[in-house]
Design a protein around this motif. Sequence first.
Motif, PDB file in Angstrom:
ATOM      1  N   UNK A   1       0.524  -1.151  -0.387  1.00 34.02           N
ATOM      2  CA  UNK A   1       0.107   0.025  -0.228  1.00 34.02           C
ATOM      3  C   UNK A   1       1.048   1.476   0.198  1.00 34.02           C
ATOM      4  N   UNK A   2       2.222   1.094   1.193  1.00 32.78           N
ATOM      5  CA  UNK A   2       2.701   2.390   0.752  1.00 32.78           C
ATOM      6  C   UNK A   2       2.977   2.465  -0.887  1.00 32.78           C
ATOM      7  N   UNK A   3       3.644   1.174  -1.145  1.00 29.88           N
ATOM      8  CA  UNK A   3       4.546   1.779  -2.482  1.00 29.88           C
ATOM      9  C   UNK A   3       3.319   2.165  -3.790  1.00 29.88           C
ATOM     10  N   UNK A   4       2.292   1.905  -3.792  1.00 33.61           N
ATOM     11  CA  UNK A   4       1.130   2.724  -4.407  1.00 33.61           C
ATOM     12  C   UNK A   4       0.760   3.940  -3.556  1.00 33.61           C
ATOM     13  N   UNK A   5       0.830   4.020  -2.546  1.00 33.33           N
ATOM     14  CA  UNK A   5       0.343   5.179  -2.483  1.00 33.33           C
ATOM     15  C   UNK A   5       1.286   6.956  -2.019  1.00 33.33           C
ATOM     16  N   UNK A   6       2.571   6.132  -1.994  1.00 28.41           N
ATOM     17  CA  UNK A   6       3.734   7.292  -1.998  1.00 28.41           C
ATOM     18  C   UNK A   6       4.666   7.055  -3.108  1.00 28.41           C
ATOM     19  N   UNK A   7       4.783   6.373  -4.146  1.00 31.07           N
ATOM     20  CA  UNK A   7       5.492   5.885  -5.453  1.00 31.07           C
ATOM     21  C   UNK A   7       4.667   5.538  -6.451  1.00 31.07           C
ATOM     22  N   UNK A   8       2.796   5.287  -6.485  1.00 28.13           N
ATOM     23  CA  UNK A   8       2.301   5.923  -7.394  1.00 28.13           C
ATOM     24  C   UNK A   8       2.639   4.776  -8.456  1.00 28.13           C
ATOM     25  N   UNK A   9       3.227   3.428  -8.085  1.00 28.32           N
ATOM     26  CA  UNK A   9       3.250   2.693  -8.684  1.00 28.32           C
ATOM     27  C   UNK A   9       2.541   0.843  -9.024  1.00 28.32           C
ATOM     28  N   UNK A  10       2.565   1.270 -10.085  1.00 27.04           N
ATOM     29  CA  UNK A  10       0.808  -0.101 -10.414  1.00 27.04           C
ATOM     30  C   UNK A  10       1.394  -1.687  -9.656  1.00 27.04           C
ATOM     31  N   UNK A  11       0.224  -1.836  -9.431  1.00 32.82           N
ATOM     32  CA  UNK A  11       0.171  -3.901  -8.743  1.00 32.82           C
ATOM     33  C   UNK A  11       1.160  -4.580 -10.435  1.00 32.82           C
ATOM     34  N   UNK A  12       0.968  -4.514 -11.340  1.00 32.02           N
ATOM     35  CA  UNK A  12       2.088  -5.236 -11.298  1.00 32.02           C
ATOM     36  C   UNK A  12       3.212  -4.910 -12.003  1.00 32.02           C
ATOM     37  N   UNK A  13       3.261  -3.794 -11.738  1.00 32.97           N
ATOM     38  CA  UNK A  13       5.379  -3.666 -11.152  1.00 32.97           C
ATOM     39  C   UNK A  13       5.813  -4.074  -9.991  1.00 32.97           C
ATOM     40  N   UNK A  14       4.412  -3.700  -9.096  1.00 37.44           N
ATOM     41  CA  UNK A  14       5.527  -4.057  -7.641  1.00 37.44           C
ATOM     42  C   UNK A  14       5.733  -5.434  -7.282  1.00 37.44           C
ATOM     43  N   UNK A  15       4.410  -6.350  -8.249  1.00 41.49           N
ATOM     44  CA  UNK A  15       5.213  -7.603  -7.509  1.00 41.49           C
ATOM     45  C   UNK A  15       5.998  -8.370  -8.839  1.00 41.49           C
ATOM     46  N   UNK A  16       7.074  -8.035  -9.684  1.00 38.87           N
ATOM     47  CA  UNK A  16       8.489  -7.563 -10.325  1.00 38.87           C
ATOM     48  C   UNK A  16       9.103  -6.555  -9.489  1.00 38.87           C
ATOM     49  N   UNK A  17       9.299  -6.447  -7.815  1.00 41.22           N
ATOM     50  CA  UNK A  17       9.839  -5.690  -7.461  1.00 41.22           C
ATOM     51  C   UNK A  17      10.738  -7.150  -6.706  1.00 41.22           C
ATOM     52  N   UNK A  18      11.984  -7.242  -6.851  1.00 48.98           N
ATOM     53  CA  UNK A  18      13.328  -8.099  -5.771  1.00 48.98           C
ATOM     54  C   UNK A  18      13.447  -7.428  -4.602  1.00 48.98           C
ATOM     55  N   UNK A  19      14.371  -8.387  -3.995  1.00 53.58           N
ATOM     56  CA  UNK A  19      14.745  -7.284  -2.353  1.00 53.58           C
ATOM     57  C   UNK A  19      16.419  -7.191  -2.639  1.00 53.58           C
ATOM     58  N   UNK A  20      16.619  -7.231  -3.878  1.00 49.16           N
ATOM     59  CA  UNK A  20      18.197  -6.045  -4.213  1.00 49.16           C
ATOM     60  C   UNK A  20      17.482  -4.703  -5.052  1.00 49.16           C
ATOM     61  N   UNK A  21      16.459  -4.466  -5.628  1.00 50.57           N
ATOM     62  CA  UNK A  21      15.688  -3.349  -5.244  1.00 50.57           C
ATOM     63  C   UNK A  21      15.564  -2.413  -4.301  1.00 50.57           C
ATOM     64  N   UNK A  22      15.984  -2.988  -3.441  1.00 52.86           N
ATOM     65  CA  UNK A  22      15.749  -2.152  -2.288  1.00 52.86           C
ATOM     66  C   UNK A  22      17.077  -1.495  -1.629  1.00 52.86           C
TER      67      UNK A  22
END
Length: 327
Positions: A180-201
């Motif tokens: 939810x924070x990734x959507x509300x803070x960074x305007x990320x669509x759900x389809x893009x959220x699920x492609x994130x990995x721990x290496x993107x942090x």
Amino acid sequence: MSTLSPGRSVAHVRDLLMHCGVLPHRDRHLLLFERWLADWLDVIEDPGQSQLLQRFATWQLLRKLRATAAKRPLGPGAVKTARAGLTPAAVFLTWSDARGRALSECTQADLDAWFAEDAISRRITTGFLRWCMDHHVMPRLKIPVIRTENPAPISQHGRITLIRRVLTSDDLPQAERVAAALVLLYAQPIRRLVRLTVHDVLADGPQAFLRLGDPPTPVPGPFAGLLQDYVRTGRPNRPGGTMPTSDWLFPGRRAGQPMDPATLGRRLSAAGIPTLHGRTAALRQLVLQAPPSVVAGMLGYHTVHAEALAAEAGSTWKKYAPGDHTR
């Protein structure tokens, strides 16, 4: 193997074999669409319609899906859109036959009548009709322009209230809070959220960053702690499906696969997070605070899309002078 049943069991075994390198990797959603297409064409009784729809599916829809799958994994939305373009096309062919009009004899009056019955739901046939015209299957006619407005975003006050809730409330599961924070803070669509990995942090001393675009985006303090705790200990461990060593930020149940976007979307909706309107509100607020081209680069959006939203929001960044402003 793709022709065996039950489908879920076969898909699970296939994902395991691809993840272990026994089978060559193929996009799962592309395989599902190809299987669905063969079954769907089999039930179309008219041979001429079936042949035309197969040509359209092969040279228009499948060609685009395969090109996309060669660059990045397909999401369920891409397959859903492809299906949605085929089913109304078959309805149009049946409707035209019922009027006693062959596709090659279709007139402007016929096309206007088709859209006049239900313009909004039938706009999805536009791609099929343009393809037929481009390939001389039907005469070149004028397709009505059907405009729709962008979804109304939630208010900035409502967005801030939701952000405060997901950052401070322990009532929500940690995965929902992070998503939810990734959507509300960074305007990320759900389809893009699920492609994130721990290496993107990323961590640089006390400061955390998210690799959403170029350059990486800073993570504010309250969310940085939540995100880093989730990466270290909060991600669900699914040894029965996803391997324990999975790097996905939101691991799924299938071997080597992230969580399905539809699943994450349903979980956020159940938590009271308006993902589409919240994402729109976040992006509009961000392009009011910084040049749209900068926001687009950092969040992984196309500049044209960010510029259009900035114009709708009344941004004055078109007068922004690029370059080094420190001199």
